[in-house]
Scaffold this active site. Structure first.
Site, PDB file in Angstrom:
ATOM      1  CG  HIS A  78      -0.461  -0.060   2.528  1.00 16.61           C
ATOM      2  ND1 HIS A  78      -0.068   1.067   3.216  1.00 16.61           N
ATOM      3  CD2 HIS A  78      -0.253  -1.103   3.381  1.00 16.61           C
ATOM      4  CE1 HIS A  78       0.345   0.722   4.427  1.00 16.61           C
ATOM      5  NE2 HIS A  78       0.255  -0.593   4.556  1.00 16.61           N
ATOM      6  CG  ASP A  80      -2.364   4.299   3.205  1.00 18.89           C
ATOM      7  OD1 ASP A  80      -2.045   3.193   2.701  1.00 18.89           O
ATOM      8  OD2 ASP A  80      -3.192   4.389   4.122  1.00 18.89           O
ATOM      9  CG  ASP A 141       2.806  -0.338   7.917  1.00 21.12           C
ATOM     10  OD1 ASP A 141       2.365  -0.791   6.850  1.00 21.12           O
ATOM     11  OD2 ASP A 141       2.135  -0.265   8.955  1.00 21.12           O
ATOM     12  CD  GLU A 175      -3.258  -1.657   5.307  1.00 25.04           C
ATOM     13  OE1 GLU A 175      -3.416  -2.731   5.914  1.00 25.04           O
ATOM     14  OE2 GLU A 175      -2.639  -0.678   5.786  1.00 25.04           O
ATOM     15  CD  GLU A 176      -1.185   1.905   7.776  1.00 23.32           C
ATOM     16  OE1 GLU A 176      -1.917   1.488   8.689  1.00 23.32           O
ATOM     17  OE2 GLU A 176      -0.029   1.486   7.592  1.00 23.32           O
ATOM     18  CG  ASP A 198       1.004  -4.203   5.099  1.00 26.76           C
ATOM     19  OD1 ASP A 198       1.859  -3.424   5.563  1.00 26.76           O
ATOM     20  OD2 ASP A 198      -0.223  -4.035   5.232  1.00 26.76           O
ATOM     21  CG  HIS A 380       0.866   2.488  12.633  1.00 27.78           C
ATOM     22  ND1 HIS A 380      -0.481   2.202  12.786  1.00 27.78           N
ATOM     23  CD2 HIS A 380       1.233   1.910  11.457  1.00 27.78           C
ATOM     24  CE1 HIS A 380      -0.903   1.480  11.757  1.00 27.78           C
ATOM     25  NE2 HIS A 380       0.129   1.284  10.939  1.00 27.78           N
TER      26      HIS A 380
END
Length: 407
Positions: A78, A80, A141, A175-176, A198, A380
């Site tokens: 992904h 984002d 990520d 995705e997040e 991922d 994150h």
């Protein structure tokens, strides 16, 4: 070939942070910027069919070079990064042959990355560690996953002798924040098997995810001047707190791990007159999943007996399901992933995902889709890190999977 770390640094330089408040797909216009960059790179490799749609989904196909039928395989990552920390002005740096000592990410803010606080760091001793400057997340990520797929694609394009069937590539937006597969045009990915890049640290592989639902609890109060409130006011904010207190405290995220599910209050807002709770319900088993949905409704029913009918109203929406139900139908998709790791001399660490991934939904769209590590940890957060060696191994495992399907 372009070094994988060079690709990675280029991608993290583009701020593609998603936001929950977004009303568009993609959430960040910079996902178009990164997507177009990837399309241009794919075309430069000779993959002329690479393209991006109006929601920033990127598609490409490397056609089979075999004279016999080979099942098409797809790889996903992904674009984002998470809303939790800034994705702007990412300033990564490499600590070569890290010796295990504490890493000062930001001297002014005294932000320190240490293996005492993050024990899994010790697995990176002797490797080339990529860290942040403490002002943003790293973006591994999932830009490490993007870089690994692009690295494998370049290998296939520059080594025409390498046997492969049709290899499909898809990079997804948002995705997040859970929107990546809601709008995915799956017909553009004619694959029999798939893998998301991922996962977490070196060796991690996931064949299962949570069953996931969102419960919205609306609380109807009764507002009146506080000077006249005795026996009349129903403060919806306090009633929301009462509902939360009825949730099993031992079944919250902070008290669970492994295959244990949870109730997670993610949001509360309102006034005396009306309030709303958002609760994430997670469980790996169908029975536990159904029980959690039922428990939320039972709490509402119980409190309605005390506070009055329809004071608490519950709506539950399914979010995604345990992809293990679909993946287990195709043992070859698991076997080849594990064999590919063995070929790369990587020890598999089979873990359930205590969250979701694109494969959670894609597996129910006809493409069984396990999740493979991309080499990062502490996602994150400003403490996010990865190693160059892990990214290189992930790219090697992609190539091994492609080779195994083409045998």
């Amino acid at each position: 070939m372009k070094p994988i770390v060079e690709r990675f640094f280029c991608y993290v330089g583009i701020d593609t942070q998603s936001t929950w408040e977004a009303e568009t797909v993609p959430a960040s216009s910079n996902e178009f910027v990164l997507g177009q960059m990837l399309v241009d790179e794919l075309k430069a490799l000779g993959i002329e069919n690479a393209w991006m749609d109006d929601r920033s989904y990127v598609f490409a196909k490397i056609p089979s070079n075999q004279d016999h039928p080979v099942p098409p395989v797809a790889f996903f990552a992904h674009l984002d990064t998470a809303p939790d920390e800034s994705g702007a002005n990412v300033n990564p740096r490499i600590i070569e042959n890290w010796d295990g000592t504490d890493i000062i990410l930001n001297e002014d803010k005294q932000i320190i990355l240490s293996k005492e606080e993050f024990p899994s760091l010790q697995n990176s001793i002797g490797k080339d560690l990529i860290v942040t400057d403490g002002n943003s997340l790293l973006g591994a990520d999932d830009k490490a996953g993007v870089a690994e797929i692009m690295d494998a694609a370049e290998y296939l394009c520059t080594h025409p002798e390498f046997p492969h069937g049709d290899v499909l590539i898809c990079f997804t937006p948002d995705e997040e924040i859970g929107n990546s597969t809601e709008y995915i045009p799956i017909e553009n990915i004619p694959a029999k098997y798939g893998y998301t890049m991922d996962g977490g640290e070196l060796g991690e592989i996931n064949f299962e995810t949570f069953n996931a639902a969102t419960a919205i609890v609306t609380i109807h109060g009764a507002a009146i001047h506080p000077g006249e409130a005795r026996g009349k006011m129903k403060n919806a904010i306090l009633l929301a707190n009462d509902f939360i207190n009825h949730l099993p405290w031992r079944e919250s995220p902070v008290n669970t791990d492994g295959y244990e599910g949870f109730y997670h209050v993610t949001d509360i807002n309102g006034t005396v007159d009306r309030a709303q709770l958002t609760i994430a319900l997670r469980d790996f088993t169908d029975e536990g999943y159904a029980r959690r949905k039922q428990r939320v409704q039972e709490i509402a029913d119980h409190l309605n007996q005390y506070y009055g009918e329809n004071t608490f109203c519950v709506e539950v929406d399914d979010y995604f399901f345990n992809m293990g139900k679909e993946v287990e139908k195709y043992p070859e998709v698991k076997d080849y992933a594990l064999k590919a790791m063995e070929m790369a001399e990587v020890t598999p660490v089979i873990l359930p995902i205590r969250g979701g991934t694109d494969g959670s939904s894609i597996s129910f769209m006809g493409i069984p889709c396990p999740n493979i590590f991309m080499g990062s940890a502490n996602s994150h957060s400003i403490y996010e890190y990865c190693t160059i060696q892990s990214m290189e191994k992930a790219s090697e495992i992609i190539r091994n999977i492609i080779w195994l399907f083409a045998r």
